[in-house]
Enzyme design. Sequence first.
Site, short mmCIF file in Angstrom:
data_model
loop_
_atom_site.label_atom_id
_atom_site.label_comp_id
_atom_site.label_asym_id
_atom_site.label_seq_id
_atom_site.Cartn_x
_atom_site.Cartn_y
_atom_site.Cartn_z
CB THR A 28 43.12 43.45 39.76
OG1 THR A 28 43.55 43.60 40.98
CG2 THR A 28 44.19 42.91 39.20
CG HIS A 177 43.20 46.18 49.37
ND1 HIS A 177 42.32 45.48 49.94
CD2 HIS A 177 43.22 45.92 48.16
CE1 HIS A 177 41.58 44.56 49.22
NE2 HIS A 177 42.23 44.76 48.06
CG ASN A 180 39.10 41.24 48.90
OD1 ASN A 180 38.23 41.16 49.84
ND2 ASN A 180 38.99 41.99 47.79
CE1 TYR A 182 45.87 39.92 47.18
CE2 TYR A 182 43.85 41.02 47.43
CZ TYR A 182 44.50 40.25 46.64
OH TYR A 182 43.72 39.62 45.55
CG ASN A 237 43.95 35.92 47.87
OD1 ASN A 237 44.38 34.90 46.98
ND2 ASN A 237 43.96 36.89 47.81
#
Length: 365
Positions: A28, A177, A180, A182, A237
Amino acid sequence: MPTSSILFTPTRLGAIEIPNRVLMAPLTRSRARRDEVPGPLAALYYAQRASAGLIVTEATQMGPGAQGYILTPGLYTEAQAEGWRKVTDAVHAAGGRIVVQLWHCGRVSHESFQPGGALPVSASAVRLEGQSWTYDGMQPHPIPRALETDEIPGLVAQFRRAAEYAKAAGFDGVEVHGANGYLIDQFLRDGTNRRTDRYGGSPENRARFLLEVTEAVAEVWGADRVGVRLSPLNPFNGMSDSDPATTFGHAAQALNRFGLAYLHVVEQMGAPLSPEQQEILRRIRERWHGPYLANGGYDAARGAEAIERGWATAVTYGKLFIANPDLPLRFLTGTPLNEPDQSTFYGGDAKGYTDYPAAALARLG
C-alpha cells in the site's frame, strides 16, 4: 547451478510465465486519487519495477465500502479501470507482468469510508482496537456490523465484477487478498469469526467465503491466472486463531481443487519464527500442492535457499522493491541496495515513490 542463480531461472505460475523468481509483493502506497483512481505517477512507479518476475499490485478495493485507508485505489468503476490500464500498458511496454490484488478491508475501516456513513462490515461484530487513518485524521475504529448471511453472495458478486474490470484494465491475472486481517481473513480466523451460520464455527465453514470468492474470480479468469494470499501467523490488525495449522491447512487443501496459479503466504512479520511457528507453516505447506510464493524477511540468499530446497517456487519482496526498482539486477550483480525511507512509504508525491535511483545511476553518483 550456483545457489544465487536459481533466483533467475524462469518458471510458470499456472498460465503466467515468469522470467525470474524475484517477485514484487503488494505494498500500500496511498497515492491514489480520492475517487480511487490510480495516481498520476502510478504507471511510472510500476514500470520502473517491471524487471520483477511478476508484480502484485498494491491492495485494491473490489467494491464500494471496501476501503480502509486514505488514497488507496479501487477497481469497480470504468474510470478506475481506465486508470489501471495506463499502469498495465506501461508495465507491459517495459516487458513486465502484473496482477492486481483485490481486497475488502472489512472492520479495518471507518464510517467515513462507507456509503451513507454506514458501519463497516465484518464476519462478526468484533471491534478492532486502535484508530483508522481517515481524511479527517486518525479516528477510532467503530464496532463493525456482522454481515447477514444473505448479504455475502452480493460481496462475492462484487469480487467477480472487479475481476471483470481487471480484464478490461489489461492485467495478467488477479490475486485474492485473504491475509493480514482484512475481510476474508476476518472470516477465516476464529479470533474474529463468532458466527453460527454456514460461514462460522468449523474451519470448513470459516473458509467458505474465501472459497466462494476464489471460485467467482476463477470463473472470470480461469484458475491458472488467479492467486490467493494468506497470512496464518500474522497478528497484524488484531488477528488471532486458536489453531492456525488446522484452519489454514484446511484452507490450503481446499484451494487445491481449483488449480490456482499460486498460493502466496506471508510467513513472517517482524521477529524470527519460533520452532512452533515453523512447524505450523510446515504443516500448512505440505497440504498445498501448487506453486508457492514465500513472503516475509527474505533477502537474496534466503530466497535462493528456499527455492533450491523446494520450499518455494518463487519469493516476493516488499520493502526492498520500494527502494530498489531494479531489485533483480542488484541481486544478480551484488550491487548494494538503497535504504528505504519509511517516512515516505504512505502518501505524498514522487519523493520516496519514483525517485529511488537505479543501480547504474547509483554507481555514477
